[in-house]
Design a protein around this motif. Structure first.
Motif, mmCIF file in Angstrom:
data_model
loop_
_atom_site.group_PDB
_atom_site.id
_atom_site.type_symbol
_atom_site.label_atom_id
_atom_site.label_comp_id
_atom_site.label_asym_id
_atom_site.label_seq_id
_atom_site.Cartn_x
_atom_site.Cartn_y
_atom_site.Cartn_z
ATOM 1 N N THR A 169 0.832 -1.206 0.000
ATOM 2 C CA THR A 169 0.000 0.000 0.000
ATOM 3 C C THR A 169 0.865 1.253 0.000
ATOM 4 O O THR A 169 0.584 2.219 -0.719
ATOM 5 N N SER A 170 1.923 1.244 0.803
ATOM 6 C CA SER A 170 2.810 2.410 0.841
ATOM 7 C C SER A 170 3.520 2.599 -0.498
ATOM 8 O O SER A 170 3.745 3.736 -0.932
ATOM 9 N N ALA A 171 3.857 1.491 -1.176
ATOM 10 C CA ALA A 171 4.491 1.602 -2.493
ATOM 11 C C ALA A 171 3.536 2.223 -3.509
ATOM 12 O O ALA A 171 3.932 3.062 -4.328
ATOM 13 N N VAL A 172 2.260 1.819 -3.455
ATOM 14 C CA VAL A 172 1.261 2.398 -4.356
ATOM 15 C C VAL A 172 1.070 3.882 -4.050
ATOM 16 O O VAL A 172 0.879 4.699 -4.961
ATOM 17 N N LEU A 173 1.154 4.248 -2.781
ATOM 18 C CA LEU A 173 1.059 5.666 -2.415
ATOM 19 C C LEU A 173 2.193 6.465 -3.040
ATOM 20 O O LEU A 173 1.974 7.572 -3.563
ATOM 21 N N VAL A 174 3.401 5.916 -2.996
ATOM 22 C CA VAL A 174 4.546 6.599 -3.615
ATOM 23 C C VAL A 174 4.311 6.803 -5.104
ATOM 24 O O VAL A 174 4.561 7.882 -5.653
ATOM 25 N N ILE A 175 3.817 5.764 -5.771
ATOM 26 C CA ILE A 175 3.538 5.860 -7.210
ATOM 27 C C ILE A 175 2.479 6.934 -7.473
ATOM 28 O O ILE A 175 2.600 7.740 -8.412
ATOM 29 N N THR A 176 1.452 6.962 -6.638
ATOM 30 C CA THR A 176 0.390 7.957 -6.794
ATOM 31 C C THR A 176 0.940 9.369 -6.664
ATOM 32 O O THR A 176 0.602 10.267 -7.453
ATOM 33 N N ILE A 177 1.802 9.577 -5.669
ATOM 34 C CA ILE A 177 2.371 10.909 -5.453
ATOM 35 C C ILE A 177 3.267 11.310 -6.620
ATOM 36 O O ILE A 177 3.216 12.452 -7.095
ATOM 37 N N VAL A 178 4.079 10.383 -7.096
ATOM 38 C CA VAL A 178 4.991 10.689 -8.210
ATOM 39 C C VAL A 178 4.206 11.124 -9.443
ATOM 40 O O VAL A 178 4.527 12.140 -10.081
ATOM 41 N N PHE A 179 3.160 10.378 -9.775
ATOM 42 C CA PHE A 179 2.365 10.742 -10.949
ATOM 43 C C PHE A 179 1.554 12.021 -10.696
ATOM 44 O O PHE A 179 1.279 12.782 -11.632
ATOM 45 N N GLY A 180 1.197 12.259 -9.442
ATOM 46 C CA GLY A 180 0.534 13.516 -9.127
ATOM 47 C C GLY A 180 1.452 14.705 -9.353
ATOM 48 O O GLY A 180 1.036 15.742 -9.884
ATOM 49 N N VAL A 181 2.711 14.556 -8.959
ATOM 50 C CA VAL A 181 3.700 15.621 -9.173
ATOM 51 C C VAL A 181 3.936 15.841 -10.665
ATOM 52 O O VAL A 181 4.013 16.986 -11.134
ATOM 53 N N SER A 200 -0.859 16.454 -20.026
ATOM 54 C CA SER A 200 -1.440 16.579 -18.689
ATOM 55 C C SER A 200 -2.758 15.827 -18.565
ATOM 56 O O SER A 200 -3.063 15.264 -17.503
ATOM 57 N N GLU A 201 -3.546 15.801 -19.639
ATOM 58 C CA GLU A 201 -4.830 15.089 -19.571
ATOM 59 C C GLU A 201 -4.616 13.598 -19.409
ATOM 60 O O GLU A 201 -5.308 12.937 -18.626
ATOM 61 N N LEU A 202 -3.634 13.053 -20.124
ATOM 62 C CA LEU A 202 -3.324 11.631 -19.983
ATOM 63 C C LEU A 202 -2.794 11.335 -18.577
ATOM 64 O O LEU A 202 -3.176 10.342 -17.947
ATOM 65 N N LEU A 203 -1.938 12.214 -18.080
ATOM 66 C CA LEU A 203 -1.359 12.003 -16.756
ATOM 67 C C LEU A 203 -2.414 12.073 -15.657
ATOM 68 O O LEU A 203 -2.279 11.411 -14.625
ATOM 69 N N GLU A 204 -3.467 12.863 -15.878
ATOM 70 C CA GLU A 204 -4.550 12.910 -14.901
ATOM 71 C C GLU A 204 -5.160 11.529 -14.712
ATOM 72 O O GLU A 204 -5.446 11.105 -13.590
ATOM 73 N N HIS A 205 -5.359 10.811 -15.822
ATOM 74 C CA HIS A 205 -5.930 9.465 -15.741
ATOM 75 C C HIS A 205 -4.925 8.490 -15.141
ATOM 76 O O HIS A 205 -5.291 7.645 -14.306
ATOM 77 N N VAL A 206 -3.668 8.590 -15.550
ATOM 78 C CA VAL A 206 -2.640 7.693 -15.019
ATOM 79 C C VAL A 206 -2.471 7.913 -13.519
ATOM 80 O O VAL A 206 -2.250 6.964 -12.759
ATOM 81 N N HIS A 207 -2.568 9.158 -13.085
ATOM 82 C CA HIS A 207 -2.476 9.488 -11.663
ATOM 83 C C HIS A 207 -3.659 8.913 -10.886
ATOM 84 O O HIS A 207 -3.509 8.485 -9.733
ATOM 85 N N ALA A 208 -4.822 8.877 -11.517
ATOM 86 C CA ALA A 208 -6.029 8.397 -10.829
ATOM 87 C C ALA A 208 -5.996 6.890 -10.599
ATOM 88 O O ALA A 208 -6.487 6.410 -9.568
ATOM 89 N N TRP A 209 -5.414 6.127 -11.522
ATOM 90 C CA TRP A 209 -5.437 4.667 -11.398
ATOM 91 C C TRP A 209 -4.780 4.170 -10.111
ATOM 92 O O TRP A 209 -5.411 3.426 -9.356
ATOM 93 N N PRO A 210 -3.529 4.529 -9.834
ATOM 94 C CA PRO A 210 -2.960 4.092 -8.548
ATOM 95 C C PRO A 210 -3.677 4.718 -7.355
ATOM 96 O O PRO A 210 -3.680 4.146 -6.262
ATOM 97 N N GLY A 211 -4.307 5.875 -7.571
ATOM 98 C CA GLY A 211 -5.071 6.491 -6.486
ATOM 99 C C GLY A 211 -6.246 5.618 -6.065
ATOM 100 O O GLY A 211 -6.502 5.425 -4.867
#
Length: 312
Positions: A175-187, A208-219
């Motif tokens: 879970t913590s690893a997925v959080l890191v991935i979420t934060i990285v893609f959010g940045v 940016s539009e594509l990254l919004e979706h990629v950021h949402a998946w691990p979220g």
């Protein structure tokens, strides 16, 4: 010097606890003020560093309100640094028996100094989005270290042993690893979006539009994993329960804010709230990770069921 040494606490008292919480709050608040700098386009309000202008340490009359916002964030760095220094001094006398707290206090103090330098580099590079992103992630790390200090205050020092089933510990780390991935893609998403901090600042060039979706998946994956952590902790009455529930609550608010801001054109206020909530999410996750272990020799909690004990 002897008087100072005598004044310093020889145990964890109210002064240490108060300053530890102040340090955590200040580390979180500087993320909010840093976000305000970027979201109001004030990133280069003070065009030089460490002075505000080439000839003045503080904003001059010729500068506008952007300078005041940027300079205010710089002053907040000083506040964070002073609190970190006070905490470091307060644990000096107990550094031998509480080396864990002494080390964490040192990391926060050194991190504040390093963050100030990185902040200067962001100005020198004209708000390079990758450096700005690194600056934010570094601030998150300091929030987590401050949270770790608070979490360890009420636990005995020394070796630690697992206090949860092995599979649960693995799920927590996943879970913590997925959080890191979420934060990285959010940045990365923010670095490619509209809030650059200044009209002349560059962007990463990513979609940016594509990254919004990629950021949402691990979220969403993070939310599902946290729900599993909370449900298992509830069923087995594990010592992580309270903080797993806190983590779940923060994530629910975070996801809601994320969906609203994405559908309303990224209003600056919501983006700023999203940034602060990310810090609180990381802090709560830090405490959950720390709670999967306990000091060696600690009696089994009365709230822990035989099922949980046998699962280990």
């Amino acid at each position: 010097m002897n008087r100072l040494s005598e004044w310093l606490p020889d145990r964890l008292d109210g002064k240490v606890r108060l300053v530890a919480w102040l340090s955590f709050i200040a580390e979180t608040m500087i993320i909010a003020t840093g976000g305000a700098v970027r979201l109001t386009g004030s990133g280069l309000g003070c065009p030089t560093w460490p002075t505000c202008t080439a000839d003045s340490l503080v904003p001059t009359e010729e500068l506008d309100y952007h300078s005041l916002i940027e300079f205010g964030n710089r002053m907040m760095t000083g506040v964070v640094g002073i609190i970190a220094l006070v905490l470091f001094v307060l644990v000096w006398r107990i550094r031998a028996e509480r080396r864990d707290l002494f080390t964490l206090a040192f990391i926060v103090g050194a991190g504040v100094v390093a963050q100030a330098i990185v902040g200067g580099i962001t100005v020198w590079t004209g708000l390079n989005p990758f450096i700005v992103g690194f600056h934010y992630v570094s601030s998150l790390v300091l929030v987590c270290v401050s949270a770790a200090f608070i979490a360890r205050m009420d636990q005995s020092p020394g070796p630690r042993e697992r206090a949860v089933p092995g599979w649960y510990a693995g799920l927590t780390h996943a879970t913590s690893a997925v959080l890191v991935i979420t934060i990285v893609f959010g940045v990365l998403t923010t670095g490619s979006g509209p809030h650059s901090g200044d009209t002349d600042a560059g962007r990463t060039g990513f979609d940016s539009e594509l990254l919004e979706h990629v950021h949402a998946w691990p979220g969403y994956a993070l939310l599902a994993l946290t729900l599993a952590l909370a449900a298992a902790a509830w069923q087995l009455r594990l010592p992580t329960l309270r903080w797993a529930l806190a983590l779940l609550a923060v994530e629910l608010v975070q996801v809601t804010i994320g969906l609203i801001q994405a559908r309303s054109g990224l209003p600056p206020l919501l983006v700023g709230v999203h940034m602060v909530l990310a810090a609180l999410t990381a802090a709560a996750m830090t405490v959950v990770v720390l709670r999967i272990k306990r000091p060696v020799g600690t009696p089994q909690s009365q709230s822990e069921t035989p099922a949980a004990a046998s699962a280990r």
